[in-house]
Design an enzyme around this catalytic site. Structure first.
Site, PDB file in Angstrom:
ATOM      1  N   ASP A 207       3.880  -6.579   8.822  1.00  0.00           N
ATOM      2  CA  ASP A 207       2.451  -6.262   8.855  1.00  0.00           C
ATOM      3  C   ASP A 207       1.889  -6.849  10.140  1.00  0.00           C
ATOM      4  O   ASP A 207       2.655  -7.328  10.992  1.00  0.00           O
ATOM      5  CB  ASP A 207       1.738  -6.822   7.605  1.00  0.00           C
ATOM      6  CG  ASP A 207       0.574  -5.925   7.182  1.00  0.00           C
ATOM      7  OD1 ASP A 207      -0.344  -5.736   7.998  1.00  0.00           O
ATOM      8  OD2 ASP A 207       0.595  -5.396   6.059  1.00  0.00           O
TER       9      ASP A 207
ATOM     10  N   HIS B 282      -0.706  -1.102  10.442  1.00  0.00           N
ATOM     11  CA  HIS B 282      -0.304  -2.450   9.986  1.00  0.00           C
ATOM     12  C   HIS B 282       0.904  -2.934  10.789  1.00  0.00           C
ATOM     13  O   HIS B 282       1.787  -3.606  10.268  1.00  0.00           O
ATOM     14  CB  HIS B 282       0.047  -2.439   8.492  1.00  0.00           C
ATOM     15  CG  HIS B 282      -1.162  -2.389   7.596  1.00  0.00           C
ATOM     16  ND1 HIS B 282      -1.841  -3.514   7.207  1.00  0.00           N
ATOM     17  CD2 HIS B 282      -1.797  -1.343   7.019  1.00  0.00           C
ATOM     18  CE1 HIS B 282      -2.857  -3.171   6.406  1.00  0.00           C
ATOM     19  NE2 HIS B 282      -2.851  -1.857   6.291  1.00  0.00           N
TER      20      HIS B 282
ATOM     21  N   GLU C 170      -3.670   2.932   5.318  1.00  0.00           N
ATOM     22  CA  GLU C 170      -4.820   2.460   6.098  1.00  0.00           C
ATOM     23  C   GLU C 170      -4.665   2.600   7.606  1.00  0.00           C
ATOM     24  O   GLU C 170      -5.035   1.699   8.354  1.00  0.00           O
ATOM     25  CB  GLU C 170      -5.080   0.979   5.763  1.00  0.00           C
ATOM     26  CG  GLU C 170      -5.444   0.741   4.323  1.00  0.00           C
ATOM     27  CD  GLU C 170      -5.740  -0.720   3.997  1.00  0.00           C
ATOM     28  OE1 GLU C 170      -6.706  -0.959   3.287  1.00  0.00           O
ATOM     29  OE2 GLU C 170      -5.006  -1.612   4.469  1.00  0.00           O
TER      30      GLU C 170
HETATM   31  C1  TNX Z   1      -4.882  -2.939   1.222  1.00  0.00           C
HETATM   32  S1  TNX Z   1      -2.785  -1.840  -0.647  1.00  0.00           S
HETATM   33  C2  TNX Z   1      -3.643  -2.971   1.776  1.00  0.00           C
HETATM   34  C3  TNX Z   1      -3.043  -4.270   2.158  1.00  0.00           C
HETATM   35  C4  TNX Z   1      -3.978  -5.406   1.923  1.00  0.00           C
HETATM   36  C5  TNX Z   1      -4.666  -5.193   0.626  1.00  0.00           C
HETATM   37  C6  TNX Z   1      -5.531  -6.323   0.244  1.00  0.00           C
HETATM   38  C7  TNX Z   1      -2.307  -1.362   0.720  1.00  0.00           C
HETATM   39  C8  TNX Z   1      -1.312  -0.317   0.693  1.00  0.00           C
HETATM   40  N1  TNX Z   1      -2.832  -1.874   1.838  1.00  0.00           N
HETATM   41  O1  TNX Z   1      -2.653  -4.241   3.495  1.00  0.00           O
HETATM   42  O2  TNX Z   1      -3.271  -6.600   1.910  1.00  0.00           O
HETATM   43  O3  TNX Z   1      -5.449  -4.031   0.689  1.00  0.00           O
HETATM   44  O4  TNX Z   1      -5.632  -6.321  -1.116  1.00  0.00           O
END
Ligand code: TNX
Length: 628
Positions: free
Chosen positions: A199, A273, A340
């Site tokens: 990440d 990420h 994301e």
């Molecule tokens: C979203 S859940 C993310 C993570 C974060 C999280 C915090 C997901 C697939 N992505 O990168 O850690 O929210 O809860």
């Protein structure tokens, strides 16, 4: 008919469980009958088992538990007179499948029967849960009768995928800590450990052909305090915090997992990420700016943490990474993240624009989909299947992708309707990093996922064919999970609830019965030195806007039924001599600015005292955050 019989069996079993409160197995077995009498563990415990090397770990775990706290001795033999007999079926019993087992405890002997070593392992776990809690102790416990009630159990899981995800990027957890987590998982019959290995905050797996990844990407500047508030790296500051698993470490962890019927699912989160990867190879992002691995900084401007999809070096690099991962991990899947992605840099990037033109892609969603499809081809060529977060649906799902649905159930439903496999992990039921009770008395995090939410959720929505739902997970993101104690606190007891959701028949779900068993698990966790949260005993304040003009009122409740709530407006500490809450909304007396309440059972305090300001309740009401 089969379903009616199952329902009947479950109801019968619930009734028996209510009547016999000393049986607390979690997850609840499919069929359990308590019989007369007890089995008393003798000081010399003879155990017989088939001669199968795959039974070694189950036998070792059983022997450790039966000897360390008791001081007794185990003798392994093949004699028919052993008090504990482990039998692998020569002809498979179809009811048990690969992970099911039968457990028979009588005053004279204990018999565990299964088709596969995995079933034996789970039979052992259930047997251990019948013994006194101190059986989990790692030191000698004196003067105890080690007895188990007589039972006959037939048990098997509802889903084949029962996972927990551990984010080892945001905070690194050592090989030994991860093994300890696995030890805890298997007590409750989890069988997938999803490791989030990369990440923005760290790259955690050795890739031999790309030493920069762990040379640079695994390390960040050392910061202590509250995550998200840290200062960025100073000029020339050393990056000394972090770590990674060598491939040898990982092989050891995989072996440890396999011996315990756990599959380790590796995740490399791309295309976004990816700051740890980009910090190691700055040419891989669209902006090509130099970055350092993020230690929990609040960035004033958006980091370009996404890979440039117009750049062929990205695919060459990922090919190298996935080649090594495919050789290292026996898991049939590799998780490629996909969540994301901020797509703005792609819109402004000439290489990405050229790629879109050449490949006839209409928008940046399709560009991401192009990326995932290309990665799927790479994985397939190495014999692996692709799984990704539900964003991989955007712009078109790769042909054989499995979807891990986290932004609610919708992504999973959409994928299942397209005949794709799904692992359910909707955040509001399965996210172990969220608050699990009134936020003012919990360590700082965000959102809410109570024990009730986890327990009451079902991974198969009505509109979906169950055969596409492989199962589900609880996910522990670790931005604010700084150490293993907090990791345990966030995991238990919500992962007890999820273990039951993924293992036990839906028809046997019963909250009060679960809570009674959960409370009997707590002394086991105590004996094993495992931390857990008691947040479900705390009050829940629900602000209510009064219909007349009497201003704000508040309802107080608890997740666990039957607790007494006492309250005050004067800031002192309520006990059973204070006003008792009667279930009706209460109004703030004129001039009162806060309320304090506490929960009791049989006159004993069981929750944390919680004080909340009237202003905070108003804020929550206005923001639609009614309960945290
Ligand atoms: C979203 S859940 C993310 C993570 C974060 C999280 C915090 C997901 C697939 N992505 O990168 O850690 O929210 O809860």
């Amino acid at each position: 008919m089969k379903q009616i019989t199952l329902l009947f069996a479950c109801l019968l079993q619930l009734l028996t469980c209510f009547a016999q409160e000393n049986i607390s197995i979690i997850p609840l077995p499919v069929k359990l009958t308590q019989n007369e009498g007890h089995f008393i563990l003798p000081a010399n415990i003879s155990i017989s088992a088939n001669d199968n090397p795959e039974l070694k770990t189950a036998l070792a775990v059983l022997s450790d538990r039966l000897t360390i706290p008791t001081g007794f001795h185990v003798i392994l033999n093949n004699s028919g007179s052993s008090v504990i007999r482990i039998i692998l079926n020569k002809t498979a019993d179809p009811e048990l499948g690969n992970e099911g087992y039968q457990l028979s405890v009588t005053p004279k002997k204990v018999i565990i029967t299964a088709n596969q070593p995995a079933g034996v392992f789970y039979g052992v776990q259930s047997f251990l849960q019948l013994l006194p809690p101190e059986i989990e102790s790692n030191s000698l416990v004196n003067s105890k009768t080690w007895s188990a009630p007589c039972v006959s159990i037939t048990d098997y899981p509802r889903f084949g995928w029962r996972g927990l995800m551990l984010d080892v990027s945001r905070h690194f957890f050592t090989k030994e800590e991860v093994k300890k987590y696995m030890d805890q998982m298997v007590m409750y019959k989890y069988n997938v450990l999803h490791l989030h290995l990369s990440d923005d905050q760290g790259w955690r797996i050795e890739i031999k052909s790309l030493p920069q990844l762990t040379g640079v990407g695994a390390w960040r500047v050392n910061r202590t305090g509250l995550w998200g508030e840290f200062l960025p790296a100073l000029a020339n500051e050393k990056s000394s915090d972090g770590g990674f698993y060598t491939q040898d470490d990982m092989r050891e962890m995989i072996r440890y997992a396999k011996d315990r019927n756990i599959t380790i699912l590796p995740e490399i989160d791309v295309p976004a990420h990816s700051l740890a990867l980009i910090a190691s190879f700055p040419n891989l992002s669209c902006t090509q700016l130099p970055y350092s691995v993020n230690a929990g900084f609040r960035s004033p401007v958006r980091d370009d943490n996404a890979l440039c999809i117009g750049n062929d070096s990205v695919f060459m690099m990922l090919d190298k990474i996935f080649t090594e991962l495919a050789a290292l991990f026996p898991c049939e899947y590799i998780h490629v993240g996909g969540d994301e992605a901020y797509k703005g840099f792609w819109s402004d990037c000439p290489k990405c624009q050229k790629r879109m033109k050449d490949e006839n892609l209409k928008n940046v969603d399709e560009l991401q989909s192009y990326f995932v499809k290309r990665i799927e081809v790479i994985l397939k060529s190495k014999g692996k299947k692709l799984i990704g977060w539900d964003e991989i649906l955007e712009g078109g799902l790769a042909p054989e992708a499995t979807v891990m649905s986290w932004r609610g159930m919708k992504g999973g439903i959409d994928a299942a309707k397209m005949n794709h496999h799904v692992v359910m992990t909707p955040w509001d039921y399965c996210y172990l990093d969220l608050y699990q009770g009134e936020s003012s008395v919990e360590p700082l995090t965000y959102g809410m996922c109570r024990l009730t939410d986890s327990y009451n959720y079902d991974p198969v929505p009505d509109s979906v064919d169950e055969k596409y739902i492989l199962g589900g997970q609880g996910n522990l993101w670790t931005e604010r999970v700084y150490n293993i104690r907090q990791m345990e606190y966030m995991t238990w007891p919500r992962a007890l609830a999820l273990a039951e959701v993924y293992w036990s028949p839906k028809a046997s779900r019963n909250w009060d019965n679960f809570i009674a068993r959960m409370e009997m698990q707590f002394p086991r966790l105590d004996a094993g030195g495992i931390k857990y949260a008691l947040s479900a005993y705390n009050v829940i304040y629900t602000p209510v806007r009064a219909k007349d003009n009497r201003g704000l009122s508040v309802k107080i409740s608890t997740e666990i039924k039957g607790l007494d709530i006492y309250y005050t407006f004067d800031g002192t500490n309520p006990d059973p001599y204070y006003p008792k809450y009667n279930g009706e909304p209460i109004y703030f007396p004129l001039g009162a600015t806060q309320i304090t309440a506490n929960t009791f059972r049989n006159g004993k305090q069981v929750g944390k005292q919680v004080t909340i300001k009237k202003d905070e309740l108003n804020t929550r009401l206005n923001q639609g955050r009614h309960q945290y």
